[in-house]
Scaffold this motif. Structure first.
Motif, PDB file in Angstrom:
ATOM      1  N   ILE A  61      59.893  55.007  60.910  1.00  0.00           N
ATOM      2  CA  ILE A  61      61.212  55.025  61.286  1.00  0.00           C
ATOM      3  C   ILE A  61      61.764  53.578  60.800  1.00  0.00           C
ATOM      4  O   ILE A  61      62.981  53.124  61.218  1.00  0.00           O
ATOM      5  CB  ILE A  61      61.285  54.798  62.833  1.00  0.00           C
ATOM      6  N   SER A  62      61.234  53.205  59.867  1.00  0.00           N
ATOM      7  CA  SER A  62      61.779  51.788  59.122  1.00  0.00           C
ATOM      8  C   SER A  62      63.204  51.869  58.527  1.00  0.00           C
ATOM      9  O   SER A  62      63.935  51.080  58.510  1.00  0.00           O
ATOM     10  CB  SER A  62      60.725  51.272  58.207  1.00  0.00           C
ATOM     11  N   GLY A  63      63.447  53.282  58.110  1.00  0.00           N
ATOM     12  CA  GLY A  63      64.781  53.374  57.615  1.00  0.00           C
ATOM     13  C   GLY A  63      65.757  53.396  58.634  1.00  0.00           C
ATOM     14  O   GLY A  63      67.085  53.107  58.375  1.00  0.00           O
ATOM     15  N   THR A  64      65.711  53.261  59.961  1.00  0.00           N
ATOM     16  CA  THR A  64      66.483  53.082  60.982  1.00  0.00           C
ATOM     17  C   THR A  64      66.848  51.789  61.313  1.00  0.00           C
ATOM     18  O   THR A  64      67.811  51.527  61.857  1.00  0.00           O
ATOM     19  CB  THR A  64      66.076  53.780  62.230  1.00  0.00           C
ATOM     20  N   GLY A  65      65.941  50.877  60.717  1.00  0.00           N
ATOM     21  CA  GLY A  65      66.125  49.352  60.888  1.00  0.00           C
ATOM     22  C   GLY A  65      65.266  48.874  62.338  1.00  0.00           C
ATOM     23  O   GLY A  65      65.475  47.842  62.770  1.00  0.00           O
ATOM     24  N   SER A  66      64.727  49.921  62.796  1.00  0.00           N
ATOM     25  CA  SER A  66      63.788  49.679  64.236  1.00  0.00           C
ATOM     26  C   SER A  66      62.344  49.189  63.575  1.00  0.00           C
ATOM     27  O   SER A  66      61.951  49.585  62.478  1.00  0.00           O
ATOM     28  CB  SER A  66      63.879  50.956  65.087  1.00  0.00           C
ATOM     29  N   VAL A  94      58.220  49.161  65.039  1.00  0.00           N
ATOM     30  CA  VAL A  94      57.135  49.655  66.080  1.00  0.00           C
ATOM     31  C   VAL A  94      56.116  48.659  65.954  1.00  0.00           C
ATOM     32  O   VAL A  94      55.290  48.209  64.842  1.00  0.00           O
ATOM     33  CB  VAL A  94      56.851  51.104  65.625  1.00  0.00           C
ATOM     34  N   SER A  95      55.530  48.215  67.089  1.00  0.00           N
ATOM     35  CA  SER A  95      54.243  47.636  67.209  1.00  0.00           C
ATOM     36  C   SER A  95      53.517  47.963  68.395  1.00  0.00           C
ATOM     37  O   SER A  95      53.969  48.322  69.034  1.00  0.00           O
ATOM     38  CB  SER A  95      54.566  46.076  67.218  1.00  0.00           C
ATOM     39  N   MET A  96      52.169  47.358  68.489  1.00  0.00           N
ATOM     40  CA  MET A  96      51.280  47.412  69.517  1.00  0.00           C
ATOM     41  C   MET A  96      50.754  46.238  69.883  1.00  0.00           C
ATOM     42  O   MET A  96      50.184  45.439  69.039  1.00  0.00           O
ATOM     43  CB  MET A  96      50.416  48.623  69.345  1.00  0.00           C
ATOM     44  N   CYS A  97      50.726  46.106  71.355  1.00  0.00           N
ATOM     45  CA  CYS A  97      49.937  44.956  71.645  1.00  0.00           C
ATOM     46  C   CYS A  97      48.631  45.197  71.712  1.00  0.00           C
ATOM     47  O   CYS A  97      47.981  45.885  72.363  1.00  0.00           O
ATOM     48  CB  CYS A  97      50.315  44.568  73.582  1.00  0.00           C
ATOM     49  N   ASP A  98      47.769  44.117  71.174  1.00  0.00           N
ATOM     50  CA  ASP A  98      46.476  44.500  70.917  1.00  0.00           C
ATOM     51  C   ASP A  98      45.506  43.655  71.857  1.00  0.00           C
ATOM     52  O   ASP A  98      45.349  42.779  72.092  1.00  0.00           O
ATOM     53  CB  ASP A  98      45.931  44.100  69.371  1.00  0.00           C
ATOM     54  N   GLN A  99      44.575  44.660  72.611  1.00  0.00           N
ATOM     55  CA  GLN A  99      43.505  44.289  73.209  1.00  0.00           C
ATOM     56  C   GLN A  99      43.646  43.142  74.469  1.00  0.00           C
ATOM     57  O   GLN A  99      42.972  42.309  74.546  1.00  0.00           O
ATOM     58  CB  GLN A  99      42.323  43.555  72.384  1.00  0.00           C
ATOM     59  N   VAL A 100      44.735  43.281  75.103  1.00  0.00           N
ATOM     60  CA  VAL A 100      44.768  42.133  76.101  1.00  0.00           C
ATOM     61  C   VAL A 100      44.454  42.791  77.580  1.00  0.00           C
ATOM     62  O   VAL A 100      44.848  44.212  78.115  1.00  0.00           O
ATOM     63  CB  VAL A 100      46.408  42.200  76.353  1.00  0.00           C
ATOM     64  N   THR A 101      43.609  42.027  77.827  1.00  0.00           N
ATOM     65  CA  THR A 101      42.925  42.480  79.212  1.00  0.00           C
ATOM     66  C   THR A 101      43.394  41.465  80.478  1.00  0.00           C
ATOM     67  O   THR A 101      43.001  41.815  81.715  1.00  0.00           O
ATOM     68  CB  THR A 101      41.238  42.307  78.995  1.00  0.00           C
ATOM     69  N   ASP A 102      43.609  40.199  80.153  1.00  0.00           N
ATOM     70  CA  ASP A 102      44.366  39.409  81.274  1.00  0.00           C
ATOM     71  C   ASP A 102      45.645  40.093  81.596  1.00  0.00           C
ATOM     72  O   ASP A 102      46.621  40.173  81.035  1.00  0.00           O
ATOM     73  CB  ASP A 102      44.375  37.982  80.406  1.00  0.00           C
ATOM     74  N   PRO A 103      45.584  40.227  83.086  1.00  0.00           N
ATOM     75  CA  PRO A 103      46.847  40.915  83.566  1.00  0.00           C
ATOM     76  C   PRO A 103      48.158  40.195  83.370  1.00  0.00           C
ATOM     77  O   PRO A 103      49.346  40.584  83.308  1.00  0.00           O
ATOM     78  CB  PRO A 103      46.589  40.928  85.011  1.00  0.00           C
ATOM     79  N   GLN A 104      48.009  38.671  83.587  1.00  0.00           N
ATOM     80  CA  GLN A 104      49.045  37.853  83.478  1.00  0.00           C
ATOM     81  C   GLN A 104      49.530  37.742  82.018  1.00  0.00           C
ATOM     82  O   GLN A 104      50.936  37.703  82.057  1.00  0.00           O
ATOM     83  CB  GLN A 104      48.619  36.378  83.941  1.00  0.00           C
ATOM     84  N   LEU A 145      60.127  48.875  69.456  1.00  0.00           N
ATOM     85  CA  LEU A 145      59.278  49.551  70.057  1.00  0.00           C
ATOM     86  C   LEU A 145      58.132  49.074  70.280  1.00  0.00           C
ATOM     87  O   LEU A 145      57.314  49.014  69.358  1.00  0.00           O
ATOM     88  CB  LEU A 145      59.344  51.351  69.683  1.00  0.00           C
ATOM     89  N   ARG A 146      57.655  48.457  71.300  1.00  0.00           N
ATOM     90  CA  ARG A 146      56.675  47.742  71.804  1.00  0.00           C
ATOM     91  C   ARG A 146      55.347  48.419  72.652  1.00  0.00           C
ATOM     92  O   ARG A 146      55.700  48.614  73.579  1.00  0.00           O
ATOM     93  CB  ARG A 146      57.020  46.494  72.139  1.00  0.00           C
ATOM     94  N   PHE A 147      54.388  48.883  72.038  1.00  0.00           N
ATOM     95  CA  PHE A 147      53.373  49.929  72.837  1.00  0.00           C
ATOM     96  C   PHE A 147      52.489  48.895  73.475  1.00  0.00           C
ATOM     97  O   PHE A 147      52.020  47.968  73.020  1.00  0.00           O
ATOM     98  CB  PHE A 147      52.760  50.661  71.954  1.00  0.00           C
TER      99      PHE A 147
END
Length: 378
Positions: A255-260, A262-272, A231-233
């Protein structure tokens, strides 16, 4: 060979560090550059920005403060025309000040005798009928008007705008390329068995009681219990979307027990760079319109949660519909639809491939019309 240089003002919701709107600007700049190069002219863009220094650094173009009347008027006076758009500029749902501001910028250019162009705008909602004649009067004097969906064209018709053509084109972001040197993740290629499918997630604050975010967290938790996923925010509007993302992550819990993962993309302002992030996903669960456009344009199935008709309008163009709304979203349905699209990803790409290719091509039409106009005027 001597090329003709044309200075064009670009007015929109720029310089607010909103990835979706910045993607619109980048898409317009890219399309104008490519079309003008083919036509043998040079276009010098000048962007009206809330943060001119940042805009200049990000895109390498001149920018002036959007709320400084003196600087805006000087820029218009020294220009060869003005573009208004894209995005949802002419609407009064978020503020009654938006429509008067963007119309005033167009009117300043028209009073200065400069050609004006409406670039793939999403019209409405316009709840205050007093704005109808104002929009009609300004648009009637534009050299070119394009909107990003049939519903926007219908609203202009309701306002009794009488023009030979109001062109319906895709959102400009459909034509945004990946950063130079990057490669699109091939959605049809089977992933390594040890590589988790990435589910991109774009959330925002909308419901005051945050029932929508609670339902999203419930759906994602159910998904992770059934499938091993990453799950990538992906926050599109900083810092608000980061805070909304962290809220959902807190609701998810461990949710680590499910093997899944979770992370978040940090401070990206460049649209590309954000586009590159989305292109690497297997599925995009999005509240932000441009998260869904990013996804579809690079063959990632979009799963939209609607807070505005513009979400429904776009999804319908790529053969989809919202999984729910911010008022009514069922976590189990979100999980089920996510699993269905993960399983049927190749089928979705095959069924929508031709439509997506056409939308990407048509996204360049406004730039072609504007460049052709400037060439004709010499």
């Amino acid at each position: 060979m001597v090329t003709t240089a044309k200075t064009i003002i670009i007015s929109g919701y720029y310089g607010f560090h909103n990835s979706g709107d910045e993607a619109v600007l980048k898409s317009i700049l890219t399309a104008l550059e490519e079309e003008s190069r083919q036509a043998g002219i040079t276009i010098k863009p000048v962007v009206l920005s809330s943060d001119p220094a940042w805009t200049q650094k990000m895109y390498g173009v001149e920018a002036v403060p959007r709320m400084s009347l003196g600087e805006v008027r000087r820029a218009i006076k020294n220009s060869d025309g003005l573009i208004s758009g894209g995005g949802s500029l002419l609407q009064d749902a978020t503020s009654p000040k938006s429509i008067p501001y963007y119309l005033a910028i167009l009117k300043l250019a028209q009073w200065a005798g400069k050609p004006t162009f409406v670039y793939a705008q999403g019209m409405g909602p316009v709840q205050r009928k007093i704005f109808y004649p104002m929009i009609r009067a300004v648009f009637q004097r534009c050299e070119y008007v394009s909107v990003r969906d049939e519903q926007s064209a219908a609203l202009l018709s309701t306002m009794k705008l009488k023009r030979p053509v109001v062109e319906v084109v895709p959102d400009p972001v459909m034509g945004l390329p990946l950063p130079s040197g990057s490669e699109l993740h091939d959605a049809a290629t089977e992933t390594d068995e040890n590589e988790l499918p990435v589910v991109g997630i774009s959330v925002r604050y909308w419901d005051k009681e945050q029932r929508d975010l609670t339902a999203i967290a419930d759906g994602l938790k159910r998904l992770a219990a059934e499938r091993r996923v990453h799950l990538r925010f992906l926050p599109f509007h900083l810092p608000d979307d980061e805070q909304a993302s962290r809220m959902v992550m807190d609701l998810l819990g461990d949710i680590s027990g499910t093997g899944s993962l979770v992370s978040m993309c940090d401070q990206v302002t460049d649209p590309q760079q954000m586009l590159l992030e989305v292109s690497r996903c297997s599925l995009m669960v999005g509240m932000r319109l441009h998260s869904l456009i990013y996804a579809a344009s690079h063959q990632v199935p979009p799963l939209g949660i609607s807070y505005d008709p513009k979400i429904d309008h776009f999804l319908s163009r790529v053969g989809s519909q919202p999984v729910g709304t911010t008022d009514a979203l069922d976590g189990q349905r979100l999980a089920n639809e996510s699993m269905r699209l993960l399983d049927q990803r190749s089928q979705w790409i095959e069924s929508q491939g031709a439509v997506i290719a056409l939308l990407k091509s048509e996204a360049r039409l406004p730039a072609q019309h504007i460049v052709n106009y400037l060439c004709r005027k010499g």
